[in-house]
Structures are given as structure tokens and as C-alpha cells.
Design a protein around this motif. Structure first.
Motif, PDB file in Angstrom:
ATOM      1  N   LEU A 186       0.784  -0.709   0.035  1.00  0.00           N
ATOM      2  CA  LEU A 186      -0.143   0.612  -0.130  1.00  0.00           C
ATOM      3  C   LEU A 186       1.007   0.920  -0.121  1.00  0.00           C
ATOM      4  O   LEU A 186       0.353   2.047  -0.467  1.00  0.00           O
ATOM      5  N   ARG A 420     -15.048   9.473  -7.937  1.00  0.00           N
ATOM      6  CA  ARG A 420     -14.602   7.783  -8.479  1.00  0.00           C
ATOM      7  C   ARG A 420     -15.209   6.675  -7.550  1.00  0.00           C
ATOM      8  O   ARG A 420     -15.109   4.916  -7.596  1.00  0.00           O
ATOM      9  N   PHE A 421     -14.676   6.678  -5.870  1.00  0.00           N
ATOM     10  CA  PHE A 421     -14.968   6.019  -5.313  1.00  0.00           C
ATOM     11  C   PHE A 421     -16.737   6.344  -4.652  1.00  0.00           C
ATOM     12  O   PHE A 421     -16.723   7.171  -4.265  1.00  0.00           O
ATOM     13  N   SER A 422     -16.722   5.095  -3.876  1.00  0.00           N
ATOM     14  CA  SER A 422     -18.812   5.021  -3.250  1.00  0.00           C
ATOM     15  C   SER A 422     -17.908   5.142  -1.544  1.00  0.00           C
ATOM     16  O   SER A 422     -17.018   5.219  -0.748  1.00  0.00           O
ATOM     17  N   ALA A 424     -19.261   3.537   0.976  1.00  0.00           N
ATOM     18  CA  ALA A 424     -18.307   2.190   1.386  1.00  0.00           C
ATOM     19  C   ALA A 424     -17.117   2.013   1.262  1.00  0.00           C
ATOM     20  O   ALA A 424     -15.872   1.806   2.074  1.00  0.00           O
ATOM     21  N   GLU A 425     -16.333   2.315  -0.175  1.00  0.00           N
ATOM     22  CA  GLU A 425     -14.340   2.385  -0.985  1.00  0.00           C
ATOM     23  C   GLU A 425     -14.551   3.377   0.335  1.00  0.00           C
ATOM     24  O   GLU A 425     -12.702   3.028   0.747  1.00  0.00           O
TER      25      GLU A 425
ATOM     26  N   TRP B 168     -16.254  -6.662  -5.863  1.00  0.00           N
ATOM     27  CA  TRP B 168     -16.155  -7.951  -4.440  1.00  0.00           C
ATOM     28  C   TRP B 168     -17.002  -7.177  -3.371  1.00  0.00           C
ATOM     29  O   TRP B 168     -17.780  -6.078  -3.249  1.00  0.00           O
ATOM     30  N   THR B 170     -17.751  -6.860   0.523  1.00  0.00           N
ATOM     31  CA  THR B 170     -17.620  -6.831   2.224  1.00  0.00           C
ATOM     32  C   THR B 170     -17.597  -7.947   3.058  1.00  0.00           C
ATOM     33  O   THR B 170     -19.080  -8.353   3.367  1.00  0.00           O
ATOM     34  N   HIS B 174     -20.783  -5.995   1.792  1.00  0.00           N
ATOM     35  CA  HIS B 174     -21.074  -3.997   1.266  1.00  0.00           C
ATOM     36  C   HIS B 174     -20.373  -4.615  -0.416  1.00  0.00           C
ATOM     37  O   HIS B 174     -19.713  -4.941  -0.866  1.00  0.00           O
ATOM     38  N   MET B 176     -18.840  -3.748  -3.950  1.00  0.00           N
ATOM     39  CA  MET B 176     -17.298  -2.624  -4.212  1.00  0.00           C
ATOM     40  C   MET B 176     -16.843  -3.139  -5.398  1.00  0.00           C
ATOM     41  O   MET B 176     -16.501  -4.345  -5.955  1.00  0.00           O
ATOM     42  N   ARG B 177     -17.240  -2.182  -6.286  1.00  0.00           N
ATOM     43  CA  ARG B 177     -16.456  -2.148  -8.010  1.00  0.00           C
ATOM     44  C   ARG B 177     -15.231  -1.165  -7.674  1.00  0.00           C
ATOM     45  O   ARG B 177     -15.221  -0.121  -7.782  1.00  0.00           O
ATOM     46  N   THR B 178     -14.269  -2.149  -7.463  1.00  0.00           N
ATOM     47  CA  THR B 178     -13.145  -1.195  -7.711  1.00  0.00           C
ATOM     48  C   THR B 178     -11.780  -1.656  -8.830  1.00  0.00           C
ATOM     49  O   THR B 178     -11.760  -2.705  -8.624  1.00  0.00           O
ATOM     50  N   PRO B 179     -10.511  -0.903  -9.210  1.00  0.00           N
ATOM     51  CA  PRO B 179      -9.233  -1.025  -9.872  1.00  0.00           C
ATOM     52  C   PRO B 179      -8.856  -1.882  -8.800  1.00  0.00           C
ATOM     53  O   PRO B 179      -9.245  -1.202  -7.542  1.00  0.00           O
ATOM     54  N   SER B 185      -5.991  -3.774  -3.229  1.00  0.00           N
ATOM     55  CA  SER B 185      -5.138  -4.596  -4.332  1.00  0.00           C
ATOM     56  C   SER B 185      -4.184  -5.805  -3.215  1.00  0.00           C
ATOM     57  O   SER B 185      -4.292  -6.560  -3.945  1.00  0.00           O
TER      58      SER B 185
END
Lengths: 451, 451
Positions: A186, A420-422, A424-425, B168, B170, B174, B176-179, B185
């Protein structure tokens, strides 16, 4: 709170002899390449790992926020100190520690400048692929903290691919030596928010034997990036595929006193590298695809000509810098197949909003640099710039792209994160950040999200 | 507690019609390829995203531990349910959702089998590079959760490189749709401990036009891996560089009824791919390096011969399986330049401890598969195996390697984690895990650490 922190740093400077609180130093380190300024309480210049651990531990114990700074060349304010915190400069952590030819890797302290590493490697027959435009001044620690790419990223990938291990310090001062897996992964691209990178073990590659450099002229900016995408699809695998739009090229032309340039032509700067036979085969492929599609191609037939073409490419940033008082510089990133759509959208939007826009970028990894030349003092124009940036980010996210290719989120883009991010993200990212930096002392006020 | 969890699952099975608590199903899903068995409270077979979210949410609300399972082919017990928890099988999540030729990517549900994806892509002119030995049965979700590699990893890299985005869930349900950047990661290689992967957007590559396959015979196992490392240093960039030691090859020989094999010869299985001219140039390089170093080389001159050589390579695992009752299968990973040292060390250690050992591996990414054939029922011999494994891990870590290349930590290697990570590092990993899975419901009792 600010006053309190300033006092704590003042006090610490009496105990640590490489920590300065002189007014002129605090002013100088309050800025970075964005031109924005924060409030700096002092600057520490640790000269080795021991001093670095010492200052991080003291800051942790005393609740002093820490702002890592490489060369301060970042374009999103990541290195700017806020709230009177301490700048941790890596200038004196600038040693190349070890080179291992068999393992093809080099170990460096975080403050080594990218170009210095290239200069060290070249006589040994190696190179380090990531080559951001700032490579003559930016540091490897900064490059990795932003996960920087550069012209060569299409073939060689961005910084992350080359990090074999990190030696780093947690916000509470614990020393860690790990490969970039699990939590340590990270730190790459985290903009100094999750840990303090001290040293890096980086993979390097043998110098390529041959290269072929050329400039292609394409009518229309959107057509130019579409042609780059077409070349990839037909099997061209260049090391460099840079896009420069007509307006940007005209700036370069004025700067370099070139003739015969017009706004309607855009340019692709292409370099192929590899073995002699690979380069020969790829060059022939490029020539035939240009011929088929009636694209004008200028090949460098000598090392001098190659150097001249590179000079034009490198002149892009300095020639733009002469252009206006304030440069709003966004570096969005998109799937390569969406570049044409993005460029058409940008051209329509800036025309509607009457803005002065220059686009160039690294086609290989879909990274577009969108520069609006303006003047911070013209309030009404700055409002139109803000509208443009909002529209740009909305469109880019819809096209499957991200807010930043390599400049980072820092201060300037954190308010766009929700594009770009929800929630939750973002919540999850916050929890992970808290797991690594419980007291919130690492680059507070900045936000990481990129990889 | 076990009883309590079994009761909760029993109750939930009354509400969810794709959740089974039949005794024979619980027994079947209590095992994986390790042959170890855990206590399974039930098995859910969600058939789409809605059902997957539903079951994860219910488990979160009711405090039921969740054990994701692809095909159960893992070698470290990652898919084994513990404490009566629920197995979440991905068998019915097996759709290829979308193929985008322009973007060169495919979107799949997690339960698609690797080989099914290859079969889908081949007629379209593409392939997905990661090719673990289990590819005919293992799933893409499982491959990504272990960050699997395979023979092609030297040239093409392991799974992580091909993941463009993850959909994915959580642990609290929840979506999540992320790169795969930031926290997402971490899911790659996390063995199902940090989140539930539903779907993947994966990069694919155009099929290569040409290939050349060969078998090299080298006297001595350590010499063979040293020769592989030498070939890389001289510019050979094969897509496949597999090492098979003499004892393993003799097993293959017995299985395939081959003559003239002896323990002192080791083998390198090399495949070059690319354009016709690239392959030609690389094949000539390989031939001249073999000639110079007096290494015997057998080239496949027809597609049949190529298929025959691949058959030998693929026969490695089945021929070993016939050999003994219990296979202790460690897949350590090392810097390529350290393989020779590691192989010499292993040979000396197994000889001293009188163990029956077979080594093969993917030289390109330094991944050695060390197989001890033994019998779980012979207590004294199993103690010697344990001593060997401890010595192996100690040496590998000292040589800069890791405990697992692609099999994961799971249950079988978690007690060795402290060989590789300091208490501060393990503490940090624990905090990050807690940030993603606060209630500890995802694959509890297993431990993630790899990248």
C-alpha cells in the motif's frame, strides 16, 4: 492547535541538531511545484537511518504531524506541510547503497534523484525504466510514493513493477523491511500517508542494444490518439508513444523557433527499442502502417537527429510554463481505447468554456496531461476552469478512467475523490489508513488513492 | 461455539434454498487437495451476485464464519472450513460475462475454470497468461486469491498483473467495484481473508504467432538451475523455463515408459514465443549458448514433438502422485540468482535426513516445488520431514526468498510466518485484516501474507 505544534517543534529543534526552524527555511519548504503554500513548523534533514528513526519516534511521542518531502516537484500538493507540521526532507538520504549485477537490482536511499541513478547505472550497462518528466530533479522515494510512470511506461510499466523491497518506518517509529506485499504494497502510491519509506531495492534492466525514434504527424488530436491505439492493436510495441496536440506543439515551436507548424496537426513521438533485429522488424511494421494510413513519418537517421526529436519532446513542459501565469495541470488516466473519446470531449468542453488548453500524454498507459493556462487572479475564468475540471473528471470516470495517472491526489484532488469512489470504498480506505497510522500524523490533510 | 454455529447454519438453510446441510455434502466440502479435513457446517451455492450478497449479509448478521471455495485444488488448506463454518462454493458463479476485443479484456465470474477461459479465448485469437498446473480444474477466483503463476510467469508475470478491476463484497455485505488499488489490491493473494471476490475484469493478450520448444539436459540439479540463470543473463527471454530434477524425471520416465534416464541428469524445459523473427533469433541464441557450454538440447521440430515434450512436463505431478502415500509439497520462491544455492542446500539436507525428495519448478520467477514423498502414519519419518521444512524455510528466508510462491499460507504454513515476518510486521497485518473484516468472519484460522 497550530500554535501548540509550532511550540513542540521549536522545543524539539533544541534536541535534534539536524532540525531547523529558521524563518527562511520554513518559508522555502512551505511550497511545492503547485505554487500552493502551507504552514511549516520546521524542517528536519536526517542523514541516515538512525537519524530518520529518531526524528519519526520523537514526532510520534510528541504528536507532531510529519510531511515527507523529496524534491517537492509534485503537482498535487502532496509535499506541502499543513497546520504547522514538520517537513521531513530526504535531501541528505541520497546514497546508492548497493548494486547487484547478478540479481539485476540496486538498493538506494529514498532521496536519490532518478537521473543520478540512471547516470550510475548507464556505465554498468543497465537502466531503471520509470522516467517521469521530472527525472532530473525528482527523487526515487517521491517517484514510488506517487507510483510515477513516464514515456517508457507502455512497454516497461510504472514504478510499482520495479520495487522488490522496501525498508520503511511506521508512524510510531518501528522499522520494517518487507517485499511490497500485504500492507507494505500500500505504501507505493500512498503519497506519504501510510509510512515513511527509507530505502528501496529496485529491479533494473540491461540497456537495450538498439532503438529507432520517429515523429508522426496526424491531422486532428483525437485522430492521433486513435492512431496510437490502432498501432498497438496491429502489434506495434514501442518503448515510447507520446502524444502532443497541435496547440502544445506550436508552443514548442515558438520556444524552439520552428517553422511550418499549425494547430490542426497533432504528433506522436514513437521510440522502439530492443535487439537489432526486433527494432528492425518493428520499424518496418510502423513504416508500413503509416504508409497504408497516409500518415507522415519522420525517422531519426542519426544519434543527433534522435537527440533533436527528444529535445522537442522535452521542451513541452518548459515551453508551456512560459505561456501563462497559472497552469492547471490534470493528469487523468484512461483505457487506451477510450483516449479518442476523451480528447474529443476535452476539445469540445474547452471550446465551449473558452479556455486555453494544451494536451499531451503517454498513450501507452492511457495517461493524458490536460493543461489549462489561466491566471489565478481572474476569478471568473477560474470558475470556468473549475467547471471544466468537474466535467473532465465525471467523463473520465464514466469512460472507466481514474483522476490521476501519476501526479497523485494530494490536496488539489481530494475533493474529487467521491467522483470515483463510493462512500463504502472511502470508509474502507479510511479504516486501512487508521490501521497503519493510528494517530493521524502522516501527511494529514492529504488523501491517498491510487495504485 | 461450534455447536452454536452449526445451529445457526441449520436455521439459515431453512431460509436460503441454495444452502445445503446434508451430511454427505458437508463431508465432501470439509476436504481440499491437501487431504486435510475441517468441520463444515453447510455449503452455499449462490448462482448470481444477488444470491452471493444475500448469503454474505445473512452470515454477517448472524455471526457465521464464511470459507470461500473455488475448486478446492489448493495445497495449503486455504479452502478448508474450520469450526463448523459455512463453505461458500463458487461452482455456480461460472459465467464469462463480457469480452472486449478493443480493450483486450474479459469479465468473468469468480468460479470460471482457468481452462474454460482459455478455451473461450483461443478461437478469438487471445490467451490469458497465468497457467498454474491446476488450470484444468482450478478457478480464476481461486487463482487470483492465491496470486497464482505457472510456467509462463517468467515472461508474462503472475495473476496480479492481469487484474484490471474487482467486483467484491466486504465481510459485512457491501458491494465494491474497484480497480486493484488501495485496499482492493490486498485481495489479490489474500486467500479469501479480506473480502469476497465476485467478478474480475482481466487483461488478455493476443495469441503469439510462433514458438519453439526444447528440452535441455544438464548434469546435476544445481548446475541446471544455474544454467537457467545464465541463459537469462545472456538475454534469453523464454515464455517458459521449467526445471525438473533427475529423480523427478525418472518418475516421469517410469510413468511414461521412457528409457535411458538417470538421476544425475536434470532437465530444463524451455519454450520461446513471439513473432516468427523474434522466435528465430531467440532459438539461435539458445542453440549457440548450449553449444558453447556443452549442454545437450532437444528441439521439437513438429507440433507433435512439441505436444510430446509438453506431455512429459505435465506428467510431473501425476507421476509423483503414484509414488507415495503422503506428499509434503512446499513451493518456496527465491531470487533467480539464488536457486543454485537453494537446490544444493536441499539436496544435502534430504540426504542427511534420509528423505525421498523430488524438485521441480518455474525458474523464471524463482519458484521451486520441493516434494517430500512420505507417509503420514510413519511418525518418526514425519518428524524428520518437519526438521527439513524448518531448515528449508530458514535457508530460503536467509537467501531473500519467501515461504510460498503460489500455494499460499493457508493452514499448513501459518506457523512458519514468524520465520519471515517480524512481530511488528505481523501486528500490522493483523490490524489491516481487522480494518477489512472487523468481526473476523472471513476464512478465520487461516492467514494471508503474500503478493
Amino acid at each position: 492547535m497550530e500554535e501548540e505544534i509550532l511550540t513542540r517543534i521549536e522545543k524539539l529543534s533544541g534536541e535534534i541538531d539536524f532540525l531547523y526552524v529558521d524563518e527562511h527555511i520554513k518559508i522555502a519548504y512551505g511550497y511545492d511545484a503547485t505554487g500552493l503554500r502551507g504552514l511549516c513548523g520546521g524542517v528536519a534533514f536526517p542523514g541516515d537511518l538512525g537519524q530518520l528513526v529518531q526524528v519519526v519516534k520523537e514526532c510520534s511521542d510528541r504528536g507532531i504531524p510529519v510531511f515527507m518531502r523529496g524534491a517537492g516537484t509534485g503537482f498535487s500538493g502532496g509535499a506541502i506541510p499543513l497546520g504547522g507540521g514538520l517537513v521531513l526532507s530526504t535531501e541528505r538520504l541520497n546514497r546508492i547503497l548497493h548494486f547487484d549485477a547478478e540479481a539485476e537490482e540496486v538498493q538506494v536511499e529514498c532521496g536519490v534523484v532518478n537521473q543520478e541513478l540512471q547516470d550510475f547505472l548507464e556505465p554498468l550497462g543497465y537502466f531503471y525504466p520509470p522516467d517521469p518528466a521530472s527525472l532530473k530533479s525528482s527523487t526515487l522515494g517521491g517517484n514510488i510514493s506517487e507510483n510515477a510512470g513516464g514515456p517508457r511506461a507502455y512497454k516497461y510499466g510504472v514504478s510499482r513493477r520495479y520495487v522488490r523491497s522496501l525498508t520503511w518506518i511506521t508512524s510510531s517509529g518501528h522499522l520494517m523491511r518487507t517485499p511490497p506485499i500485504g500492507p507494505a504494497s500500500l505504501l507505493i502510491g500512498a503519497e506519504g500517508t501510510l509510512g515513511i519509506i527509507y530505502a528501496l531495492r529496485l529491479a533494473v534492466l540491461p540497456l537495450t542494444k538498439a532503438h529507432s525514434t520517429s515523429f508522426l504527424e496526424v491531422r486532428g488530436a483525437a485522430k492521433a490518439v486513435a492512431f496510437a491505439s490502432y498501432l498497438f492493436s496491429r502489434g506495434l510495441a514501442p518503448s515510447v508513444m507520446e502524444f502532443i496536440d497541435g496547440r502544445t506543439m506550436r508552443c514548442v515551436g515558438e520556444y524552439k523557433r520552428l517553422e511550418g507548424l499549425d494547430d490542426d496537426s497533432s504528433y506522436l513521438f514513437v521510440e522502439i527499442d530492443g535487439s537489432v533485429s526486433e527494432v528492425e522488424a518493428q520499424r518496418r511494421l510502423l513504416e508500413s502502417l503509416c504508409l497504408e494510413n497516409d500518415i507522415q513519418m519522420r525517422i531519426a537517421y542519426s544519434e543527433d537527429e534522435r537527440e533533436y526529436l527528444w529535445e522537442l519532446r522535452r521542451a513541452v513542459s518548459p515551453s508551456l510554463a512560459r505561456r501563462g501565469v497559472t497552469k492547471v495541470n490534470e493528469d487523468v488516466s484512461l483505457p487506451v481505447g477510450r483516449l479518442e473519446d476523451a480528447v474529443s470531449f476535452i476539445q469540445a468542453a474547452v471550446s465551449e468554456l473558452s479556455l486555453d488548453c494544451y494536451i499531451f500524454g503517454h498513450c501507452g498507459d492511457g495517461n493524458l496531461h490536460v493543461n489549462i493556462m489561466t491566471d489565478r487572479r481572474r476569478t471568473e475564468e477560474m470558475e470556468r476552469v473549475a467547471i471544466f475540471v468537474e466535467r473532465l473528471f465525471t467523463r473520465v470516470v464514466r469512460l472507466g478512467g481514474t483522476l490521476s495517472g501519476e501526479h497523485g491526489i494530494g490536496m488539489t484532488k481530494s475533493r474529487y475523490l467521491s467522483y470515483r469512489f463510493s462512500p463504502a470504498e472511502l470508509g474502507l480506505q479510511g479504516r486501512v489508513r487508521a490501521a497503519l497510522d493510528g494517530d493521524g500524523l502522516l501527511n494529514p490533510g492529504k488523501y491517498f488513492i491510487r495504485g
